[in-house]
Design a protein around this motif. Structure first.
Motif, mmCIF file in Angstrom:
data_model
loop_
_atom_site.group_PDB
_atom_site.id
_atom_site.type_symbol
_atom_site.label_atom_id
_atom_site.label_comp_id
_atom_site.label_asym_id
_atom_site.label_seq_id
_atom_site.Cartn_x
_atom_site.Cartn_y
_atom_site.Cartn_z
ATOM 1 N N ALA A 106 12.485 -2.542 -3.174
ATOM 2 C CA ALA A 106 13.231 -3.152 -2.070
ATOM 3 C C ALA A 106 12.343 -3.493 -0.893
ATOM 4 O O ALA A 106 12.540 -4.510 -0.219
ATOM 5 C CB ALA A 106 14.357 -2.210 -1.622
ATOM 6 N N ASP A 107 11.326 -2.662 -0.647
ATOM 7 C CA ASP A 107 10.422 -2.913 0.491
ATOM 8 C C ASP A 107 9.181 -3.642 -0.010
ATOM 9 O O ASP A 107 8.098 -3.075 -0.108
ATOM 10 C CB ASP A 107 10.037 -1.598 1.164
ATOM 11 C CG ASP A 107 9.292 -1.821 2.483
ATOM 12 O OD1 ASP A 107 9.104 -2.987 2.860
ATOM 13 O OD2 ASP A 107 8.888 -0.821 3.112
ATOM 14 N N ALA A 108 9.352 -4.908 -0.346
ATOM 15 C CA ALA A 108 8.241 -5.760 -0.778
ATOM 16 C C ALA A 108 8.072 -6.885 0.230
ATOM 17 O O ALA A 108 9.060 -7.488 0.672
ATOM 18 C CB ALA A 108 8.498 -6.329 -2.171
ATOM 19 N N ARG A 109 6.832 -7.168 0.601
ATOM 20 C CA ARG A 109 6.541 -8.161 1.632
ATOM 21 C C ARG A 109 5.376 -9.035 1.173
ATOM 22 O O ARG A 109 4.529 -8.607 0.403
ATOM 23 C CB ARG A 109 6.178 -7.466 2.945
ATOM 24 C CG ARG A 109 7.066 -6.277 3.293
ATOM 25 C CD ARG A 109 6.537 -5.489 4.457
ATOM 26 N NE ARG A 109 7.171 -4.180 4.562
ATOM 27 C CZ ARG A 109 6.896 -3.286 5.497
ATOM 28 N NH1 ARG A 109 5.986 -3.562 6.434
ATOM 29 N NH2 ARG A 109 7.498 -2.117 5.511
ATOM 30 N N ALA A 110 5.346 -10.256 1.685
ATOM 31 C CA ALA A 110 4.273 -11.194 1.379
ATOM 32 C C ALA A 110 3.465 -11.469 2.643
ATOM 33 O O ALA A 110 4.027 -11.537 3.744
ATOM 34 C CB ALA A 110 4.838 -12.497 0.822
ATOM 35 N N TYR A 111 2.161 -11.646 2.483
ATOM 36 C CA TYR A 111 1.257 -11.857 3.609
ATOM 37 C C TYR A 111 0.384 -13.076 3.354
ATOM 38 O O TYR A 111 0.164 -13.473 2.202
ATOM 39 C CB TYR A 111 0.370 -10.625 3.815
ATOM 40 C CG TYR A 111 1.138 -9.358 4.125
ATOM 41 C CD1 TYR A 111 1.322 -8.929 5.430
ATOM 42 C CD2 TYR A 111 1.677 -8.603 3.097
ATOM 43 C CE1 TYR A 111 2.019 -7.757 5.713
ATOM 44 C CE2 TYR A 111 2.390 -7.434 3.363
ATOM 45 C CZ TYR A 111 2.556 -7.016 4.672
ATOM 46 O OH TYR A 111 3.246 -5.872 4.942
ATOM 47 N N ALA A 112 -0.139 -13.606 4.441
ATOM 48 C CA ALA A 112 -0.997 -14.788 4.338
ATOM 49 C C ALA A 112 -2.444 -14.424 4.025
ATOM 50 O O ALA A 112 -3.194 -15.255 3.510
ATOM 51 C CB ALA A 112 -0.932 -15.596 5.635
ATOM 52 N N THR A 113 -2.860 -13.186 4.350
ATOM 53 C CA THR A 113 -4.248 -12.770 4.131
ATOM 54 C C THR A 113 -4.288 -11.325 3.658
ATOM 55 O O THR A 113 -3.334 -10.546 3.867
ATOM 56 C CB THR A 113 -5.086 -12.869 5.428
ATOM 57 O OG1 THR A 113 -4.618 -11.873 6.359
ATOM 58 C CG2 THR A 113 -4.995 -14.249 6.049
ATOM 59 N N LEU A 114 -5.408 -10.952 3.058
ATOM 60 C CA LEU A 114 -5.612 -9.569 2.633
ATOM 61 C C LEU A 114 -5.641 -8.629 3.832
ATOM 62 O O LEU A 114 -5.087 -7.521 3.780
ATOM 63 C CB LEU A 114 -6.910 -9.459 1.824
ATOM 64 C CG LEU A 114 -7.345 -8.041 1.442
ATOM 65 C CD1 LEU A 114 -6.270 -7.304 0.657
ATOM 66 C CD2 LEU A 114 -8.655 -8.093 0.637
ATOM 67 N N ASP A 115 -6.303 -9.036 4.911
ATOM 68 C CA ASP A 115 -6.360 -8.180 6.092
ATOM 69 C C ASP A 115 -4.958 -7.845 6.595
ATOM 70 O O ASP A 115 -4.669 -6.704 6.980
ATOM 71 C CB ASP A 115 -7.167 -8.854 7.202
ATOM 72 C CG ASP A 115 -8.655 -8.890 6.902
ATOM 73 O OD1 ASP A 115 -9.143 -7.949 6.250
ATOM 74 O OD2 ASP A 115 -9.316 -9.860 7.309
ATOM 75 N N GLU A 116 -4.063 -8.833 6.597
ATOM 76 C CA GLU A 116 -2.696 -8.585 7.040
ATOM 77 C C GLU A 116 -1.970 -7.657 6.069
ATOM 78 O O GLU A 116 -1.191 -6.785 6.495
ATOM 79 C CB GLU A 116 -1.948 -9.905 7.172
ATOM 80 C CG GLU A 116 -2.465 -10.796 8.293
ATOM 81 C CD GLU A 116 -1.763 -12.144 8.330
ATOM 82 O OE1 GLU A 116 -0.768 -12.319 7.598
ATOM 83 O OE2 GLU A 116 -2.210 -13.021 9.081
ATOM 84 N N ALA A 117 -2.206 -7.824 4.777
ATOM 85 C CA ALA A 117 -1.564 -6.953 3.786
ATOM 86 C C ALA A 117 -2.041 -5.508 3.926
ATOM 87 O O ALA A 117 -1.239 -4.566 3.850
ATOM 88 C CB ALA A 117 -1.844 -7.470 2.377
ATOM 89 N N LEU A 118 -3.346 -5.315 4.139
ATOM 90 C CA LEU A 118 -3.874 -3.965 4.339
ATOM 91 C C LEU A 118 -3.278 -3.338 5.595
ATOM 92 O O LEU A 118 -2.897 -2.159 5.605
ATOM 93 C CB LEU A 118 -5.395 -4.006 4.438
ATOM 94 C CG LEU A 118 -6.155 -4.285 3.140
ATOM 95 C CD1 LEU A 118 -7.627 -4.552 3.433
ATOM 96 C CD2 LEU A 118 -6.021 -3.114 2.167
ATOM 97 N N ALA A 119 -3.183 -4.122 6.664
ATOM 98 C CA ALA A 119 -2.608 -3.604 7.903
ATOM 99 C C ALA A 119 -1.129 -3.262 7.717
ATOM 100 O O ALA A 119 -0.638 -2.243 8.227
ATOM 101 C CB ALA A 119 -2.784 -4.619 9.026
ATOM 102 N N GLY A 120 -0.407 -4.091 6.970
ATOM 103 C CA GLY A 120 0.998 -3.817 6.718
ATOM 104 C C GLY A 120 1.201 -2.548 5.911
ATOM 105 O O GLY A 120 2.095 -1.743 6.193
ATOM 106 N N ALA A 121 0.370 -2.360 4.906
ATOM 107 C CA ALA A 121 0.469 -1.147 4.103
ATOM 108 C C ALA A 121 0.125 0.080 4.940
ATOM 109 O O ALA A 121 0.774 1.126 4.834
ATOM 110 C CB ALA A 121 -0.456 -1.241 2.897
ATOM 111 N N ARG A 122 -0.885 -0.053 5.770
ATOM 112 C CA ARG A 122 -1.301 1.071 6.625
ATOM 113 C C ARG A 122 -0.184 1.435 7.598
ATOM 114 O O ARG A 122 0.067 2.624 7.858
ATOM 115 C CB ARG A 122 -2.571 0.687 7.396
ATOM 116 C CG ARG A 122 -2.926 1.610 8.545
ATOM 117 C CD ARG A 122 -3.208 3.035 8.074
ATOM 118 N NE ARG A 122 -3.455 3.916 9.198
ATOM 119 C CZ ARG A 122 -2.504 4.498 9.929
ATOM 120 N NH1 ARG A 122 -1.228 4.277 9.649
ATOM 121 N NH2 ARG A 122 -2.828 5.304 10.937
ATOM 122 N N ALA A 123 0.509 0.462 8.139
ATOM 123 C CA ALA A 123 1.583 0.744 9.088
ATOM 124 C C ALA A 123 2.766 1.433 8.416
ATOM 125 O O ALA A 123 3.534 2.143 9.072
ATOM 126 C CB ALA A 123 2.045 -0.555 9.749
#
Length: 437
Positions: free
Chosen positions: A385-402
Motif C-alpha cells: 500500500a505504501d508504494a511511491r515513485a520518484y524522479a531520481t535515485l537520490d529522491e528515492a533514497l531520501a524517501g526511504a530514509r524518511a
C-alpha cells in the motif's frame, strides 16, 4: 569513428560501444583471439555459468586460488561502479592507464575489431581485452564468469580445465528460451569433452538438460547433494564433504544462507583443479572462503537503519534474497528502494518481494533500458500500500530514509544498475541516511 590513439581515447572507445548490444555467436571472438595469437591458451581457465550465484562462486574460487599462491585473473560482469572491476589480477582492479593500453594493444593487432563490418560488441570486446590482459600479466589461472548464457557467450571461446554451473532460474528468456530446460541447455554449452563440470542443486528440468549435455559431450558431472555438499559443523562453522577431501571449520565471508551452496560448488571446483595439477591445499581453500569479497550482494553498509545492497534481478535471486532477510534480519521492517530494466520479467519479483515490505520506493535507473517508475506504480501499490515513485535515485533514497525507523532495513535491490549507483552514493553520503543512537 577514428581509431583511438591514446589510453584516454581507448577508454572512451570502449565506453562508446553499446553495453546492451548483443550479437550471439563466437565467430568474431574466435577470429580476434586468433589474430592475437590465442592469449587464452597461455594459462589455465576455470569457467562458471549459471543464473544466480556464479559471481559469488567465482569470488570464492579466485580468493582460494590466490591463497594457494597462484597468480589469478578474474573476469566478471556486469560491474557495479567502474568498468575496471571486470578485470582483476590478484584481487586488484585494472587501472585506467593499463586498461587503455590493453585496448590499444588489441586494436593495433586486430583493427577489424573496431571496423563497421567486424566490430565486436561491448561484452565481446571486454572479454577479448580480459583474455589478452591476463596473458600479458602472466597469470597462472583465469576465473571467467559467463555473461548471459554459455553456449554462444564470448567467454566460451576458451578451453577450461574445469567448468561449473550454479543455480538456473528464469532470466534473459528472449535469448535463452522460455523454459528452464532451454535455459539450462544454453548454460550447459560451456561443457567440454573430458572436462569435469561441477553442478549445484537444480530444478529437475534444468538438471535433466545439463545431464543430457554432459552425456553427449562426455563431461564428467559432479552434482551437489550427490557427490559433494556443505553442512553445519557441530564443532562450529561448516564442513565440506566431497569426493576428493573433507574440510572442517569453514567460515564464509559472504552473507546469506545461499552462500553455503556457492561455497560448496567453489570447493568442489577447487578439488578438481587440485587433482589436475593446480595445487589448492586445504588451508588455502579454508582461507579463501573466509576472505572472499563480492560487493553488492547482501552487503550491509550501515546501521540505524541497516542499509542493505543486493543485486537480485530475477525471480530466483529474489527468492534467495528473501531467505537471507529471514535469516539475517528476522522480524525487521523492510523499506525497499527498487528499480528495474524494462526487459525484465518484473511481476514475479514484485509479487514475492513487495508484500514483505513496509514501504516501496520506485526509482529510475541510469540506463536507456530503465523502466519509468510511474509505469508500474499501480502494480506496486496493489502489492504494498505504501508504494511511491520518484524522479531520481537520490529522491528515492531520501524517501526511504524518511520512512524507515532506526531498527528497520533500507534495502536497495531489483537491478545491479541500481545497486552500483546506490553503492557509489552511499559510500560518500552514508551518514545522511543514519539515525543517531
Amino acid at each position: 569513428m577514428a581509431p583511438p590513439r591514446t589510453p584516454q581515447e581507448a577508454l572512451a572507445f570502449l565506453a562508446g560501444l553499446n553495453p546492451s548490444g548483443i550479437k550471439l555467436g563466437l565467430e568474431r571472438v574466435h577470429a580476434t583471439l586468433e589474430a592475437l595469437g590465442h592469449p587464452e591458451r597461455r594459462y589455465r581457465v576455470l569457467h562458471v555459468a549459471g543464473t544466480n550465484g556464479k559471481g559469488s562462486t567465482c569470488a570464492f574460487a579466485a580468493s582460494a586460488l590466490r591463497a594457494a599462491g597462484h597468480k589469478v585473473g578474474l573476469y566478471t560482469s556486469p560491474h557495479l561502479e567502474r568498468v575496471n572491476e571486470r578485470f582483476q589480477v590478484d584481487g586488484a582492479d585494472i587501472s585506467d592507464e593499463v586498461l587503455g593500453c590493453r585496448i590499444l594493444e588489441v586494436l593495433e593487432r586486430c583493427p577489424d575489431a573496431a571496423s563497421a563490418s567486424g566490430m565486436l560488441t561491448y561484452f565481446e570486446f571486454g572479454t577479448v581485452v580480459a583474455l589478452w590482459h591476463f596473458a600479458q600479466e602472466a597469470v597462472d589461472v583465469a576465473v571467467l564468469e559467463t555473461g548471459l548464457g554459455g553456449r554462444l557467450d564470448a567467454t566460451n571461446a576458451t578451453q577450461p580445465l574445469v567448468t561449473a554451473i550454479t543455480p538456473i532460474s528464469f532470466d534473459h528468456m528472449e535469448y535463452l528460451g522460455h523454459t528452464l530446460g532451454a535455459i539450462a541447455g544454453e548454460k550447459a554449452g560451456i561443457l567440454k569433452p573430458g572436462v569435469p563440470v561441477v553442478v549445484s542443486r537444480q530444478e529437475p528440468e534444468a538438471l535433466d538438460a545439463i545431464s543430457r549435455v554432459a552425456g553427449q559431450v562426455g563431461a564428467p558431472l559432479l552434482l551437489e547433494g550427490r557427490d559433494f555438499h556443505v553442512e553445519p559443523d557441530p564443532e562450529g562453522g561448516f564442513v565440506y564433504r566431497g569426493p576428493e577431501r573433507t574440510l572442517r571449520g569453514l567460515s564464509l565471508s559472504l552473507r546469506g544462507p545461499h552462500q553455503t551452496q556457492n561455497a560448496a560448488v567453489a570447493l568442489a571446483v577447487l578439488g578438481q583443479l587440485d587433482q589436475r595439477g593446480m595445487a589448492v591445499p586445504p588451508e588455502a581453500a579454508i582461507s579463501g572462503l573466509a576472505t572472499a569479497r563480492w560487493p553488492g550482494r547482501m552487503e550491509q553498509l550501515g546501521e540505524r537503519p541497516a542499509v542493505l545492497l543486493d543485486g537480485a534481478h530475477n525471480p530466483g535471486g529474489v527468492a534467495v534474497l528473501l531467505a537471507s532477510l529471514d535469516a539475517l534480519y528476522p522480524g525487521r521492517r523492510i523499506h525497499a528502494v527498487f528499480g528495474v530494466v524494462a526487459d525484465k520479467d518484473r511481476a514475479p519479483m514484485m509479487r514475492a518481494l513487495f508484500p514483505r515490505c513496509a514501504s516501496v520506493h520506485l526509482t529510475p535507473l541510469d540506463t536507456p533500458r530503465s523502466l519509468a517508475p510511474e509505469r508500474y506504480l499501480a502494480e506496486a501499490r496493489a502489492l504494498c500500500a505504501d508504494a511511491r515513485a520518484y524522479a531520481t535515485l537520490d529522491e528515492a533514497l531520501a524517501g526511504a530514509r524518511a520512512t524507515a525507523g532506526a531498527e528497520d532495513v533500507l534495502l536497495c535491490t531489483g537491478s545491479l544498475f541500481l545497486v552500483g549507483a546506490a553503492r557509489a552514493r552511499l559510500s560518500r553520503n552514508l551518514g545522511a541516511l543514519q539515525q543517531q543512537p
